[in-house]
Scaffold this active site. Sequence first.
Site, mmCIF file in Angstrom:
data_model
loop_
_atom_site.group_PDB
_atom_site.id
_atom_site.type_symbol
_atom_site.label_atom_id
_atom_site.label_comp_id
_atom_site.label_asym_id
_atom_site.label_seq_id
_atom_site.Cartn_x
_atom_site.Cartn_y
_atom_site.Cartn_z
ATOM 1 N N ASP A 1 -4.335 -2.899 1.076
ATOM 2 C CA ASP A 1 -4.442 -1.521 0.503
ATOM 3 C C ASP A 1 -4.610 -0.156 0.918
ATOM 4 O OD1 ASP A 1 -7.343 -0.327 -0.119
ATOM 5 O OD2 ASP A 1 -7.055 -2.388 -1.109
ATOM 6 N N ASN B 1 -8.247 -5.114 4.618
ATOM 7 C CA ASN B 1 -6.679 -4.677 3.504
ATOM 8 C C ASN B 1 -5.803 -4.177 3.162
ATOM 9 O OD1 ASN B 1 -9.328 -5.760 2.032
ATOM 10 N ND2 ASN B 1 -10.962 -3.540 1.457
ATOM 11 N N HIS C 1 -4.822 -5.883 8.795
ATOM 12 C CA HIS C 1 -3.523 -6.682 8.030
ATOM 13 C C HIS C 1 -1.979 -6.134 7.934
ATOM 14 C CE1 HIS C 1 -6.813 -9.484 8.257
ATOM 15 N NE2 HIS C 1 -6.517 -9.728 9.198
ATOM 16 N N TYR D 1 5.111 -9.849 -3.088
ATOM 17 C CA TYR D 1 3.848 -8.061 -2.960
ATOM 18 C C TYR D 1 4.678 -7.220 -3.866
ATOM 19 C CZ TYR D 1 2.185 -10.665 1.057
ATOM 20 O OH TYR D 1 1.175 -11.613 1.540
ATOM 21 N N SER E 1 -16.033 -11.297 4.160
ATOM 22 C CA SER E 1 -16.189 -12.757 3.850
ATOM 23 C C SER E 1 -17.009 -13.234 5.491
ATOM 24 C CB SER E 1 -16.092 -14.047 2.995
ATOM 25 O OG SER E 1 -15.241 -13.566 3.779
#
Length: 241
Positions: free
Chosen positions: A93, A91, A108, A57, A176
């Site tokens: 980010d 995400n 997440h 990470y 997805s």
Amino acid sequence: MSENKKRLVVLTGAGISAESGFKTFRDSGGLWEEYSVEDVASIQGWYRNPKLMTDFYNDLRKQLENAQPNDGHKILAELEKYFDVQIITQNVDNLHERAGSTHVLHLHGELTKARPVNNDYKIIDIGYRALGYDEKDSDGELLRPHIVWFGEAVPAIGEAAQLVRSADIFAVVGSSLVVYPAAGLVQDLRGGTKSYLIDPAEVNVPGWLNFRVIKEVASKGVAIMRDELLKEEKIKWHSQN
């Protein structure tokens, strides 16, 4: 919710960040091909080898520092001028925030933050720096990346479901729809909610959901959605760029 603006709820996945040069887990050549999910994205992996997880990470955080929001991120941010935009992202980010979005719910976790291993609620902003192996907080508690790994609960999923149920317009961008519980959020849509699915790949959704499918990358697909929504609402677009 704003009294004058329709609520646009957007679920984003790895596909929206791929155009920003941020390596994703699901794409060909992505991180899953270099590491197994068990080693770098599961709670079992953390207990087995926390140093590997910390290093992984740290590398990802360094990559994020050099990535830039793309037009998909920027258009969603600019749409706040016309809609009550609520982003739910899978995400880790911060590209939505850097593009200017002000309501972003991270399902997440967040790459630029850490937390004690025994406290899910004491969140520490570490920016883009490396998290030290065996680094502790001010109370002497061992720190870990603030990421929701496989095998862990998703604390924000209830809030996300409420947002989806409140949507006047709903969009899935670059996801997805295979990772649960996030993928199950489409089940919370109210009947008749205008919905978009933006992804260049085939995405399987329940047959009863009537999505407007736009098979484009995020930057192009979000622009198409923007133009359609503003035309329908009879709003003239004024780009900030």
